[in-house]
Design a protein around this motif. Structure first.
Motif, PDB file in Angstrom:
ATOM      1  N   GLY A   1     -21.163   7.350 -35.939  1.00 12.33           N
ATOM      2  CA  GLY A   1     -22.528   6.521 -35.719  1.00 12.33           C
ATOM      3  C   GLY A   1     -22.041   5.426 -34.998  1.00 12.33           C
ATOM      4  N   GLY A   2     -22.566   4.180 -34.877  1.00 12.80           N
ATOM      5  CA  GLY A   2     -22.451   3.072 -34.228  1.00 12.80           C
ATOM      6  C   GLY A   2     -22.328   3.229 -32.623  1.00 12.80           C
ATOM      7  N   SER A   3     -21.796   2.202 -32.090  1.00 14.92           N
ATOM      8  CA  SER A   3     -21.987   2.115 -30.629  1.00 14.92           C
ATOM      9  C   SER A   3     -20.472   1.849 -30.056  1.00 14.92           C
ATOM     10  N   VAL A   4     -20.339   2.755 -28.937  1.00  9.36           N
ATOM     11  CA  VAL A   4     -19.174   2.651 -28.232  1.00  9.36           C
ATOM     12  C   VAL A   4     -19.089   1.307 -27.429  1.00  9.36           C
ATOM     13  N   TRP A   5     -20.386   0.640 -27.217  1.00  8.52           N
ATOM     14  CA  TRP A   5     -20.194  -0.692 -26.641  1.00  8.52           C
ATOM     15  C   TRP A   5     -19.744  -1.796 -27.382  1.00  8.52           C
ATOM     16  N   ASP A   6     -19.291  -1.540 -28.825  1.00  5.73           N
ATOM     17  CA  ASP A   6     -18.581  -2.571 -29.549  1.00  5.73           C
ATOM     18  C   ASP A   6     -17.368  -2.803 -29.117  1.00  5.73           C
ATOM     19  N   VAL A   7     -16.686  -1.709 -28.379  1.00  5.17           N
ATOM     20  CA  VAL A   7     -15.287  -1.837 -27.979  1.00  5.17           C
ATOM     21  C   VAL A   7     -15.312  -2.599 -26.670  1.00  5.17           C
ATOM     22  N   ASP A   8     -14.161  -3.675 -26.819  1.00  7.97           N
ATOM     23  CA  ASP A   8     -14.012  -4.472 -25.441  1.00  7.97           C
ATOM     24  C   ASP A   8     -13.399  -3.770 -24.176  1.00  7.97           C
ATOM     25  N   ALA A   9     -14.195  -4.137 -23.112  1.00  9.23           N
ATOM     26  CA  ALA A   9     -13.824  -3.466 -21.916  1.00  9.23           C
ATOM     27  C   ALA A   9     -13.936  -4.405 -20.711  1.00  9.23           C
ATOM     28  N   THR A  10     -13.006  -4.103 -19.687  1.00 10.60           N
ATOM     29  CA  THR A  10     -13.163  -4.715 -18.552  1.00 10.60           C
ATOM     30  C   THR A  10     -13.938  -3.979 -17.567  1.00 10.60           C
ATOM     31  N   VAL A  11     -14.217  -2.658 -17.638  1.00 16.11           N
ATOM     32  CA  VAL A  11     -14.980  -1.854 -17.031  1.00 16.11           C
ATOM     33  C   VAL A  11     -15.696  -0.914 -17.977  1.00 16.11           C
ATOM     34  N   ALA A  12     -16.841  -0.902 -17.718  1.00 14.19           N
ATOM     35  CA  ALA A  12     -17.736  -0.013 -18.626  1.00 14.19           C
ATOM     36  C   ALA A  12     -18.357   0.910 -17.850  1.00 14.19           C
ATOM     37  N   LEU A  13     -18.322   2.250 -18.352  1.00 10.31           N
ATOM     38  CA  LEU A  13     -18.777   3.499 -17.659  1.00 10.31           C
ATOM     39  C   LEU A  13     -19.743   4.119 -18.283  1.00 10.31           C
TER      40      LEU A  13
ATOM     41  N   ASN B   1     -31.150   4.690 -21.075  1.00 12.42           N
ATOM     42  CA  ASN B   1     -31.415   3.742 -22.174  1.00 12.42           C
ATOM     43  C   ASN B   1     -30.220   3.582 -23.353  1.00 12.42           C
ATOM     44  N   GLU B   2     -29.012   3.866 -22.898  1.00 12.93           N
ATOM     45  CA  GLU B   2     -27.979   3.943 -24.063  1.00 12.93           C
ATOM     46  C   GLU B   2     -27.381   2.676 -24.158  1.00 12.93           C
ATOM     47  N   LEU B   3     -27.678   1.575 -23.412  1.00  9.86           N
ATOM     48  CA  LEU B   3     -26.867   0.290 -23.188  1.00  9.86           C
ATOM     49  C   LEU B   3     -27.883  -0.686 -23.185  1.00  9.86           C
TER      50      LEU B   3
ATOM     51  N   GLY C   1     -29.775  -4.960 -24.030  1.00 11.76           N
ATOM     52  CA  GLY C   1     -29.318  -6.213 -23.772  1.00 11.76           C
ATOM     53  C   GLY C   1     -28.239  -6.698 -24.517  1.00 11.76           C
ATOM     54  N   GLY C   2     -28.455  -6.425 -25.899  1.00 14.90           N
ATOM     55  CA  GLY C   2     -27.408  -7.150 -26.676  1.00 14.90           C
ATOM     56  C   GLY C   2     -25.950  -6.438 -26.671  1.00 14.90           C
ATOM     57  N   ALA C   3     -26.041  -5.241 -26.348  1.00 16.02           N
ATOM     58  CA  ALA C   3     -24.696  -4.377 -25.886  1.00 16.02           C
ATOM     59  C   ALA C   3     -24.148  -5.126 -24.751  1.00 16.02           C
ATOM     60  N   ALA C   4     -24.932  -5.269 -23.785  1.00 17.15           N
ATOM     61  CA  ALA C   4     -24.563  -5.918 -22.399  1.00 17.15           C
ATOM     62  C   ALA C   4     -23.959  -7.450 -22.453  1.00 17.15           C
ATOM     63  N   ALA C   5     -24.665  -8.114 -23.332  1.00 14.38           N
ATOM     64  CA  ALA C   5     -24.299  -9.580 -23.652  1.00 14.38           C
ATOM     65  C   ALA C   5     -22.799  -9.456 -24.452  1.00 14.38           C
ATOM     66  N   ARG C   6     -22.624  -8.517 -25.355  1.00 19.49           N
ATOM     67  CA  ARG C   6     -21.478  -8.425 -26.041  1.00 19.49           C
ATOM     68  C   ARG C   6     -20.228  -8.144 -25.117  1.00 19.49           C
TER      69      ARG C   6
ATOM     70  N   GLU D   1     -22.773   3.129 -13.463  1.00 21.99           N
ATOM     71  CA  GLU D   1     -23.348   3.957 -14.122  1.00 21.99           C
ATOM     72  C   GLU D   1     -23.377   5.447 -13.746  1.00 21.99           C
ATOM     73  N   GLY D   2     -22.686   6.359 -14.517  1.00 24.48           N
ATOM     74  CA  GLY D   2     -22.300   7.714 -14.401  1.00 24.48           C
ATOM     75  C   GLY D   2     -23.704   8.379 -14.720  1.00 24.48           C
ATOM     76  N   ALA D   3     -24.290   7.951 -15.643  1.00 27.44           N
ATOM     77  CA  ALA D   3     -25.755   8.681 -16.048  1.00 27.44           C
ATOM     78  C   ALA D   3     -26.772   7.930 -15.132  1.00 27.44           C
ATOM     79  N   ASN D   4     -27.903   8.554 -15.599  1.00 30.19           N
ATOM     80  CA  ASN D   4     -29.147   8.193 -14.916  1.00 30.19           C
ATOM     81  C   ASN D   4     -29.613   7.102 -15.919  1.00 30.19           C
ATOM     82  N   MET D   5     -29.800   5.890 -15.101  1.00 33.53           N
ATOM     83  CA  MET D   5     -30.564   4.842 -16.052  1.00 33.53           C
ATOM     84  C   MET D   5     -30.253   4.433 -17.673  1.00 33.53           C
ATOM     85  N   PRO D   6     -28.838   4.409 -17.398  1.00 33.15           N
ATOM     86  CA  PRO D   6     -28.228   4.314 -18.947  1.00 33.15           C
ATOM     87  C   PRO D   6     -28.419   2.862 -19.273  1.00 33.15           C
ATOM     88  N   SER D   7     -28.620   1.994 -18.567  1.00 29.74           N
ATOM     89  CA  SER D   7     -28.899   0.434 -19.032  1.00 29.74           C
ATOM     90  C   SER D   7     -30.194   0.034 -18.864  1.00 29.74           C
TER      91      SER D   7
END
Ligand code: NDP
Length: 445
Positions: free
Chosen positions: A304-316, A322-324, A326-331, A342-348
């Motif tokens: 479970g959880g969110s892969v966006w909890d992992v620190d990154a300099t580049v996110a793909l 809608n998988e990412l 505002g909260g994940a973006a701020a983190r 964005e490799g997916a369609n409208m993931p943010s």
């Protein structure tokens, strides 16, 4: 949003109730288009926006099939032929339980602009079904695909509408679909579907194209800040076709991809994802990421959880819409994020895009960054039409030229409209103007 566009938007939303993803895609495009209508009042007079938001044709059909225990199953099939101003409708088929008309329309709408940005002669369309291929045997998937094509075949053709893959539709499904099309029509019409196998009309690089293209686009964005993928710490969501090939390309360019996900959880692999093992688990065995973690030392699996909890300099983000948020973006921004491709369609989500833009993060929207897949599909159509097969090197070179071209067009359009570095605006306006000009020239249809 510009007041003239606001009332058109309200009408579009009211006419298409309950289609949240389609509404989101329309609003996002409309928010960029005010300045274009100041320069081109003729687009308003000809009701280009109203026409663009109404698909040319929408097909919904019953897909009956029998499962391995002999029970009858019924799914729903869709094909939305959105806009043919620039060429035959072109866009993938998605097989996923979440598919309904609103998802197909958001994807088809995005596809119009994406296809225009490639500079190739392809219109926009999309389709799919609420069929879930996960856990189904090959024989079940084949029976489903044959039933799906038994209705779809009458609506498609190399000069009419050319489907391809998307979530849940890869080489296996395209094979079954193509076989049934050939059988029903008694025509070896290679150009009717793309993503075919190499020995029967497919193109080298097509399987890799969306992921590779996303990384090439992101690399061009990074270059504008004097940097590159070399040495970046990358996080990728998903572990399907787009994700795996994005991981492979990013690592070829010197990045370390430290995490990726599926819909059950994510893995953290500090040494960098082992792409060969990932392909073996996901593409050959059709297994889960948990299996990857069990077979490689030093890897942790988070259920479970969110892969966006992992620190990154580049996110793909390469999984789904809608998988990412505002909260994940701020983190991610707090962890030192430089760029998002964005490799997916409208993931943010809209909130996430706002966070990235306010923080000055380079942000490549899907309709530009993931256009390499459809562009290489158009190269597959070219090879089919000329009965030719190109080498891997030549096709990859063409893909690279196309992605660099899309990046430069988006950047130049953003500059022209006074918002340097705004790739959302550049992609929306760049794609829109091309389609709008063609629609004006072709009269009121
Ligand atoms: P795949 O089916 O190969 O892989 C999809 C991946 O995303 C899987 O890891 C899947 O996990 C995960 N995923 C799917 N839905 C969800 C969900 N609701 N929640 C969490 N994870 C999910 O698809 P693709 O790689 O082809 O497509 C990925 C994205 O890229 C889509 O947005 C698609 O529209 C877009 N795209 C694809 C192109 C292509 O050429 N294939 C072209 C342009 C864009 P799990 O296995 O657990 O379901």
């Amino acid at each position: 949003m510009d007041a003239r566009l606001e009332s058109i938007k309200d009408t579009v939303l009211a006419r298409n109730p309950g289609e949240a993803e389609f509404h989101q895609a329309v609003v996002e495009v409309f928010e960029s288009l005010g300045p274009v209508h100041d320069r081109h009042p003729e687009f308003l007079e000809a009701a280009i926006l109203e026409r663009l938001c109404e698909p040319e044709r929408q097909i919904i059909f019953r897909v009956p099939w029998t499962d391995d225990s002999g029970r009858v199953q019924i799914n729903r099939g869709f094909r939305v032929e959105f806009n043919s101003a620039l060429g035959p409708y072109k866009g993938g088929l998605r097989f996923h339980p979440s598919v309904y008309l609103g998802i197909v329309k958001f994807l088809g709408f995005e596809q119009i602009f994406k296809n225009a940005l490639t500079g190739m002669p392809i219109g926009g369309g999309k389709g799919g079904s609420d069929f879930d291929p996960r856990g189904r045997s090959d024989a079940e998937v084949m029976r489903f695909c044959q039933s799906f094509m038994t209705e779809l075949y009458r609506h498609i053709g190399e000069y009419t509408d050319v489907p391809a893959g998307d979530i849940g539709v890869g080489g296996r499904e395209i094979g079954y679909l193509f076989g049934q099309y050939k059988r029903i029509t008694n025509r070896y019409e290679s150009g009717v579907l793309t993503g075919k196998g190499i020995s029967w009309g497919g193109s080298l690089v097509r399987p890799e194209a969306t992921g590779f293209g996303t990384v090439i686009f992101t690399q061009e964005m990074l270059k504008t800040r004097g940097t590159s993928f070399d040495g970046q710490r990358v996080v990728v969501s998903g572990s399907g076709n787009v994700a795996i090939n994005a991981i492979a390309k990013a690592q070829t360019l010197g990045a370390t991809v430290v995490a990726c996900s599926d819909s059950s959880g994510y893995v953290v692999d500090p040494a960098g994802i082992d792409v060969d093992l990932l392909r073996e688990v996901k593409e050959v065995e059709r297994g889960r990421l948990k299996d990857y973690a069990e077979r490689r030392a030093g890897v942790s699996y988070v259920d479970g959880g969110s892969v966006w909890d992992v620190d990154a300099t580049v996110a793909l983000p390469c999984a789904t819409q809608n998988e990412l948020d505002g909260g994940a973006a701020a983190r991610l921004v707090r962890s030192g994020l430089l760029a998002v491709g964005e490799g997916a369609n409208m993931p943010s989500t809209r909130d996430a895009v706002a966070v990235f833009q306010e923080a000055g993060v380079l942000f490549g929207p899907g309709k530009a960054a993931n256009a390499g897949g459809v562009a290489t599909s158009a190269l597959e159509m070219q090879q089919n039409a000329s009965r030719d097969s190109w080498s891997f090197e030549h096709t990859e070179e063409r893909l690279t030229e196309i992605m660099v071209g899309i990046h430069d067009r988006c950047a130049a359009t953003a500059d022209e409209y006074g918002e340097p570095g705004n790739y959302v605006l550049g992609a929306n306006i760049g794609g829109f103007v091309k389609v709008a000009d063609a629609m004006l020239a072709q009269g009121l249809i």
